[in-house]
Design an enzyme around this catalytic site. Structure first.
Site, mmCIF file in Angstrom:
data_model
loop_
_atom_site.group_PDB
_atom_site.id
_atom_site.type_symbol
_atom_site.label_atom_id
_atom_site.label_comp_id
_atom_site.label_asym_id
_atom_site.label_seq_id
_atom_site.Cartn_x
_atom_site.Cartn_y
_atom_site.Cartn_z
ATOM 1 N N ASP A 12 0.823 -1.219 0.000
ATOM 2 C CA ASP A 12 0.000 0.000 0.000
ATOM 3 C C ASP A 12 0.862 1.277 0.000
ATOM 4 O OD1 ASP A 12 -2.230 1.624 0.144
ATOM 5 O OD2 ASP A 12 -3.013 0.760 1.996
ATOM 6 N N LYS B 23 -1.190 -7.879 -5.582
ATOM 7 C CA LYS B 23 -1.898 -8.192 -4.333
ATOM 8 C C LYS B 23 -3.131 -7.292 -4.294
ATOM 9 C CE LYS B 23 -1.577 -7.655 0.696
ATOM 10 N NZ LYS B 23 -0.690 -7.339 1.835
ATOM 11 N N ASP C 90 -6.373 -6.122 -2.224
ATOM 12 C CA ASP C 90 -6.924 -6.038 -0.858
ATOM 13 C C ASP C 90 -8.439 -5.818 -0.877
ATOM 14 O OD1 ASP C 90 -6.650 -6.095 1.923
ATOM 15 O OD2 ASP C 90 -4.902 -4.776 1.903
ATOM 16 N N GLY D 72 -10.043 -14.077 4.057
ATOM 17 C CA GLY D 72 -10.772 -15.274 4.465
ATOM 18 C C GLY D 72 -12.238 -15.019 4.753
ATOM 19 N N ASP D 73 -12.755 -13.838 4.355
ATOM 20 C CA ASP D 73 -14.129 -13.451 4.702
ATOM 21 C C ASP D 73 -15.193 -14.410 4.194
ATOM 22 O OD1 ASP D 73 -13.219 -11.268 6.033
ATOM 23 O OD2 ASP D 73 -14.242 -9.777 4.776
ATOM 24 N N ARG E 288 -5.686 -15.189 0.588
ATOM 25 C CA ARG E 288 -5.503 -15.068 2.030
ATOM 26 C C ARG E 288 -6.649 -15.783 2.739
ATOM 27 N NH1 ARG E 288 -2.955 -10.438 3.943
ATOM 28 N NH2 ARG E 288 -4.218 -10.663 5.801
ATOM 29 N N ASP F 69 -4.753 -9.995 8.882
ATOM 30 C CA ASP F 69 -3.318 -9.701 8.873
ATOM 31 C C ASP F 69 -2.570 -10.368 10.024
ATOM 32 O OD1 ASP F 69 -3.841 -8.104 6.728
ATOM 33 O OD2 ASP F 69 -2.928 -6.300 7.571
#
Ligand SMILES: *[C@@H]1O[C@H](CO)[C@@H](O)[C@H](O)[C@H]1NC(C)=O
Ligand SMILES: *[C@@H]1O[C@H](CO)[C@@H](O)[C@H](O)[C@H]1NC(C)=O
Ligand SMILES: *[C@@H]1O[C@H](CO)[C@@H](O)[C@H](O)[C@H]1NC(C)=O
Length: 400
Positions: free
Chosen positions: A87, A163, A165, A200-201, A216, A220
């Site tokens: 970021d 990546k 996010d 992982g939502d 992921r 984090d």
């Protein structure tokens, strides 16, 4: 019809409705088909990422020095080839054509020049964006609604890894937002490793294989034992779903950042290696210590991570604070980790029937942290004394 056949018909109809609605929803989001076919990630990606050590304090000089350091330390030769900017690399405003603009104060030469530099060292450049209106720092825009334009920008710059996010999104599901970027990346024609970071939502392991090269499975990581070990636990649940081209990602490495003991960092690196996790170094490699090098540059452990079978190890047995993790490697070998999560030293035994070795097999054991093949041959089990917050990692090779 009797009661049982009525119940049977009802259950059958419910299943029919459920499966057709699932099919409809996967068709709508395009997840039925494999959207991503870039040939990348046949073994877990290896490299470095700026976030864990530097957060938003990044600039082109530091990125270049890091690329230099990957080469001068020899980490590049061990496979660490991705140099990934996280970021905070862009201006908050897009240009008048709607394009992302590298931050003038910190990346004055632009990202294309940086990619050329990194490529000239035989390395690859990764970048970061977000399936929302802003990235997590809120210091730069996300790509939601600009997917095709941003993917094209990245491809033109020579980006090799993205990546992606999940902050500041519009509330729609990741299964709706992430495939839009997958299609956009495919449309550019440039192979760009696609790293899904939706924390992982929505169980990304269940759909990520069609959308990205890694996903992921957790929030984090932080640089401490509890955070590290709990990421490994959450990631392990999805072990069956990892495969060449698509990996579970328990987040980047903290080895070398100072928050854990050497033994704990060895556990961290061992678990990531056997879990076929991306190995993205997260410390300052420009002044990496000898101790950190001993961990991240361990060729035998890296070879386990990069094993061509690409099978993620599992927690096969838990005995309170003691755990056995194991997974198959090529040539009928097995990697086994004896892990002590507790406060006291203790003796841990792994039995062949728990780790997938035929009971009568005689086995040679290689201690990959001591770089020693043990003199004894083992039948039925292997036992070791393991310190608190430490592990033993063996490669077991059947010899008869
Ligand atoms: C970028 O920064 C330099 C040095 O601070 C300045 O001279 C230049 O005008 C800036 N360029 C833009 C486009 O803002
Ligand atoms: C690491 O290296 C950089 C540049 O080489 C330097 O500025 C920084 O102070 C160093 N940090 C430590 C902790 O030595
Ligand atoms: C390990 O296997 C040996 C036989 O090879 C057996 O004698 C021993 O009891 C086993 N140890 C444990 C802790 O199961």
């Amino acid at each position: 019809m009797d009661r049982f056949s009525v119940a049977g018909v009802v259950v059958f109809c419910l299943l029919l409705i459920l499966s057709s609605s699932l099919a409809a929803s996967t068709t709508k989001t395009g997840l039925r088909r494999n959207l991503l076919a870039n040939g990348l990630g046949m073994t877990p990606p290896m490299g470095w990422n700026s976030w864990n050590h530097f957060g938003c304090q990044i600039d082109e000089k530091m990125i270049k020095e890091t690329a230099d350091a990957l080469v001068s330390t020899g980490l590049d030769k061990l496979g660490y080839t991705y140099v990934n900017i996280d970021d905070c690399w862009a201006e908050i405003a897009r240009d008048d054509k709607g394009r992302l603009v590298p931050k003038n104060a910190t990346f004055p030469s632009g990202i294309k020049a940086l990619a050329d530099y990194v490529h000239s060292k035989g390395l690859k450049l990764g970048i970061y964006s977000d399936a929302g209106y802003f990235t997590c720092s809120k210091k730069m825009p996300g790509s939601l609604g600009h997917e095709e334009q941003d993917a094209m920008t990245f491809a033109l710059w020579g980006i090799d890894y993205l990546k992606y996010d999940n902050c500041n999104n519009d509330g729609t599901k990741p299964t709706v937002r992430y495939p839009v970027m997958t299609r956009a990346l495919m449309k550019t024609g440039r192979p760009i490793f696609f790293s899904l970071c939706e924390w992982g939502d929505l169980h990304p392991a269940l759909w990520g294989g069609k959308v990205g090269n890694s996903w992921r499975t957790t929030n984090d990581i932080a640089d401490n034992w509890e955070s590290m070990i709990s990421r490994a636990d959450m990631n392990e649940v999805y072990a069956e779903l990892a495969r060449p081209g698509g990996w579970n990602d328990p987040d980047m490495l903290e080895v070398g950042n100072g928050g854990m003991t050497k033994d704990e960092y060895i556990v961290h690196f061992s678990l990531w290696a056997i879990s076929k996790a991306p190995l993205l170094i997260g410390c300052d490699v420009r002044n990496i210590t000898k101790e950190t090098m001993e961990i991240v540059a361990n060729k035998e452990v890296i070879a386990v991570n990069q094993d061509p079978l690409g099978l993620q190890a599992k927690k096969v047995r838990m005995m309170g604070d003691y755990e056995i993790w194991a997974g198959p490697l090529k040539d009928y070998r097995v990697v086994v980790l004896l892990l002590n999560r507790g406060p006291w030293r203790g003796s841990i035994t792994a039995n062949w029937d728990d780790i997938g070795i035929p009971p009568q097999s005689s086995v040679q054991a290689r201690d990959v942290w001591k770089h020693k093949t043990l003199k004894a041959q083992f039948v039925g089990n292997i036992t070791a004394t393991v310190d608190s917050h430490a592990c033993k990692m063996y490669i077991l090779k059947p010899i008869s």
